[in-house]
Scaffold this active site. Sequence first.
Site, PDB file in Angstrom:
ATOM      1  N   SER A 178      56.483 -15.343  40.715  1.00  0.00           N
ATOM      2  CA  SER A 178      54.929 -15.549  40.941  1.00  0.00           C
ATOM      3  C   SER A 178      54.727 -16.603  41.926  1.00  0.00           C
ATOM      4  O   SER A 178      55.430 -17.594  41.888  1.00  0.00           O
ATOM      5  CB  SER A 178      54.407 -15.746  39.650  1.00  0.00           C
ATOM      6  OG  SER A 178      53.083 -16.110  39.703  1.00  0.00           O
TER       7      SER A 178
ATOM      8  N   GLN B 153      55.774 -12.767  44.918  1.00  0.00           N
ATOM      9  CA  GLN B 153      54.687 -12.268  44.470  1.00  0.00           C
ATOM     10  C   GLN B 153      53.583 -13.047  45.056  1.00  0.00           C
ATOM     11  O   GLN B 153      53.626 -14.411  45.026  1.00  0.00           O
ATOM     12  CB  GLN B 153      54.319 -12.248  43.017  1.00  0.00           C
ATOM     13  CG  GLN B 153      53.113 -11.574  42.547  1.00  0.00           C
ATOM     14  CD  GLN B 153      52.156 -12.852  42.226  1.00  0.00           C
ATOM     15  OE1 GLN B 153      52.549 -13.902  42.167  1.00  0.00           O
ATOM     16  NE2 GLN B 153      50.954 -12.340  41.800  1.00  0.00           N
TER      17      GLN B 153
ATOM     18  N   TYR C 193      49.107 -14.022  46.124  1.00  0.00           N
ATOM     19  CA  TYR C 193      47.759 -13.639  45.919  1.00  0.00           C
ATOM     20  C   TYR C 193      47.174 -13.722  47.342  1.00  0.00           C
ATOM     21  O   TYR C 193      47.497 -14.414  48.188  1.00  0.00           O
ATOM     22  CB  TYR C 193      47.302 -14.610  44.926  1.00  0.00           C
ATOM     23  CG  TYR C 193      47.699 -14.362  43.479  1.00  0.00           C
ATOM     24  CD1 TYR C 193      47.470 -13.212  42.820  1.00  0.00           C
ATOM     25  CD2 TYR C 193      48.765 -15.434  42.939  1.00  0.00           C
ATOM     26  CE1 TYR C 193      48.061 -13.198  41.598  1.00  0.00           C
ATOM     27  CE2 TYR C 193      49.256 -15.159  41.682  1.00  0.00           C
ATOM     28  CZ  TYR C 193      48.698 -14.289  40.821  1.00  0.00           C
ATOM     29  OH  TYR C 193      49.215 -13.929  39.568  1.00  0.00           O
TER      30      TYR C 193
ATOM     31  N   THR D  54      49.587  -8.936  44.770  1.00  0.00           N
ATOM     32  CA  THR D  54      48.540  -8.623  43.605  1.00  0.00           C
ATOM     33  C   THR D  54      47.301  -8.987  44.216  1.00  0.00           C
ATOM     34  O   THR D  54      46.830 -10.235  44.031  1.00  0.00           O
ATOM     35  CB  THR D  54      48.812  -9.562  42.343  1.00  0.00           C
ATOM     36  OG1 THR D  54      50.380  -9.349  41.997  1.00  0.00           O
ATOM     37  CG2 THR D  54      48.198  -9.259  41.267  1.00  0.00           C
TER      38      THR D  54
ATOM     39  N   LYS E 260      50.889  -4.364  43.784  1.00  0.00           N
ATOM     40  CA  LYS E 260      50.779  -4.384  42.203  1.00  0.00           C
ATOM     41  C   LYS E 260      49.488  -4.096  41.608  1.00  0.00           C
ATOM     42  O   LYS E 260      48.447  -4.840  42.171  1.00  0.00           O
ATOM     43  CB  LYS E 260      51.539  -5.547  41.604  1.00  0.00           C
ATOM     44  CG  LYS E 260      51.700  -5.688  40.037  1.00  0.00           C
ATOM     45  CD  LYS E 260      52.411  -6.832  39.605  1.00  0.00           C
ATOM     46  CE  LYS E 260      53.059  -6.723  38.395  1.00  0.00           C
ATOM     47  NZ  LYS E 260      52.027  -6.810  37.447  1.00  0.00           N
TER      48      LYS E 260
ATOM     49  N   HIS F 286      48.281  -5.135  34.876  1.00  0.00           N
ATOM     50  CA  HIS F 286      48.479  -6.537  34.489  1.00  0.00           C
ATOM     51  C   HIS F 286      48.720  -6.763  33.124  1.00  0.00           C
ATOM     52  O   HIS F 286      48.290  -7.555  32.386  1.00  0.00           O
ATOM     53  CB  HIS F 286      47.367  -7.223  35.162  1.00  0.00           C
ATOM     54  CG  HIS F 286      47.369  -7.060  36.786  1.00  0.00           C
ATOM     55  ND1 HIS F 286      48.492  -6.807  37.384  1.00  0.00           N
ATOM     56  CD2 HIS F 286      46.470  -6.510  37.339  1.00  0.00           C
ATOM     57  CE1 HIS F 286      47.852  -6.657  38.761  1.00  0.00           C
ATOM     58  NE2 HIS F 286      46.574  -6.305  38.544  1.00  0.00           N
TER      59      HIS F 286
ATOM     60  N   ASP G 274      54.532  -0.913  35.364  1.00  0.00           N
ATOM     61  CA  ASP G 274      54.620  -2.100  34.469  1.00  0.00           C
ATOM     62  C   ASP G 274      53.681  -1.787  33.434  1.00  0.00           C
ATOM     63  O   ASP G 274      52.798  -1.180  33.641  1.00  0.00           O
ATOM     64  CB  ASP G 274      54.670  -3.339  35.035  1.00  0.00           C
ATOM     65  CG  ASP G 274      53.293  -3.563  35.793  1.00  0.00           C
ATOM     66  OD1 ASP G 274      52.430  -4.157  35.097  1.00  0.00           O
ATOM     67  OD2 ASP G 274      53.422  -3.355  36.897  1.00  0.00           O
ATOM     68  N   GLY G 275      53.991  -2.729  32.149  1.00  0.00           N
ATOM     69  CA  GLY G 275      53.208  -2.480  31.141  1.00  0.00           C
ATOM     70  C   GLY G 275      53.497  -1.747  29.879  1.00  0.00           C
ATOM     71  O   GLY G 275      53.630  -0.459  29.940  1.00  0.00           O
TER      72      GLY G 275
ATOM     73  N   ARG H 156      56.419  -9.531  29.154  1.00  0.00           N
ATOM     74  CA  ARG H 156      56.509 -10.264  27.822  1.00  0.00           C
ATOM     75  C   ARG H 156      58.000 -10.139  27.237  1.00  0.00           C
ATOM     76  O   ARG H 156      58.201 -10.998  26.704  1.00  0.00           O
ATOM     77  CB  ARG H 156      55.458  -9.458  26.955  1.00  0.00           C
ATOM     78  CG  ARG H 156      54.075  -9.981  27.475  1.00  0.00           C
ATOM     79  CD  ARG H 156      53.020  -9.281  26.279  1.00  0.00           C
ATOM     80  NE  ARG H 156      51.740  -9.604  26.710  1.00  0.00           N
ATOM     81  CZ  ARG H 156      50.699  -8.961  27.419  1.00  0.00           C
ATOM     82  NH1 ARG H 156      51.284  -7.944  27.976  1.00  0.00           N
ATOM     83  NH2 ARG H 156      49.458  -9.145  27.516  1.00  0.00           N
TER      84      ARG H 156
END
Length: 393
Positions: free
Chosen positions: A109, A129, A131, A157, A255, A279, A310-311, A334
């Site tokens: 990130s 990643q 922003y 993202t 993403k 997300h 993802d998720g 997570r």
Amino acid sequence: MFRNPWFETVAEAQRRARKRLPYSVYGALLAGSERGSTLTDNVRAFAELGFAPRVVGQHAVRDLTTTVLGMATAMPVLISPVGAQGVHPGGEVAVAGAAAGHGVIMGLSSFASMGVEEVVAANPNTAFQIYWSGDRDAIVGRMERARAAGCKALIATPDWSFSHGRDWGSPTIPERIDPKTMLKLAPDVLAHPGWLWQFARTRRVPDLTTPNMRRPDGTVPTFFGAYREWMGTPPPTWEDIAWLAKEWGGPFLLKGVGRVDDARRAVDAGVTALSVSNHGGNNLDTTPATIRLLPAIAEAVGEQIEVLLDGGIRRGGDVAKALALGARAVLIGRAYLWGLAANGEAGVGNVLDIMRGGLDSAVLGLGHASVGALNPGDLVIPEGFTRSAGAAL
């Protein structure tokens, strides 16, 4: 605290993380906007899908390898980029090391607490990643730093993806760890001596700065300083995404896609991959689980670009279900953070072993020789399970 540091399930890693971490830290991992409907559905939806195993004809050897974003991976499970990993002093470098040891791609990130150079040194197969934050020059500067460090892919993202409003209460995340903050958090932290000792013996405190968001003047913003800058930047257009993909010039993953029309626009913008994502339930609540949205998106663009998801991934069987419905690979968030909290780098590796073991068992039971053979016929899909948004331009 735990005599045997090894755990057999991600659920056990979560239980250990909850016991080890101060409430404010654990609460930040739970996340989930508003009532948590999307967060809950992300996980629950996988349980609604059933397997249709074969009784004869299984293969003694299974191939779980694939390529994603131009990188070979030992299994179709990637580390999703998550910022500020203060659950353990090893942070992103520990996660990257575990991923490298298991032949898995690392996602880093922009809001990470450790620099991109350190992370790439721990895992050469790293995707950075980014922003849409600041002006184009600032964005290019961060992108070029990632390129110079050796990152092999870019993850964009573009949409807002963090909610302060949670029905069960949002955890208190300080701007910085200073003496005043330490005093305020002391009762919660002192009640978790194992976690405190991990940081004490390294002589450091959880880092809430974002070195990968370093400004041109050399200053490094705090997590929330970087977040405010991101929120203060006008959102990107599809033309901006096309510019970013062209500027990077290599494997590029978008993403956050949940609509078929957005998936088609992503193809037109020149991305090489997308992730069907909400997300982790941190976006607009009541967005459907990503596994429900995956089939329509995979059908629409799966032959043109790589489709990831993802998720809600908590076990290897979940990975198999996503692949059967059209995903090339999945990203986990997570799950590995709970492993990191439970047992550092070894805990992340433990989670990856759990994912690999469950995926291999599913491929075996379904009678396939490789993950590439998984298909919808391997599943029992309830009527009305799937959802589709934006099916028409």
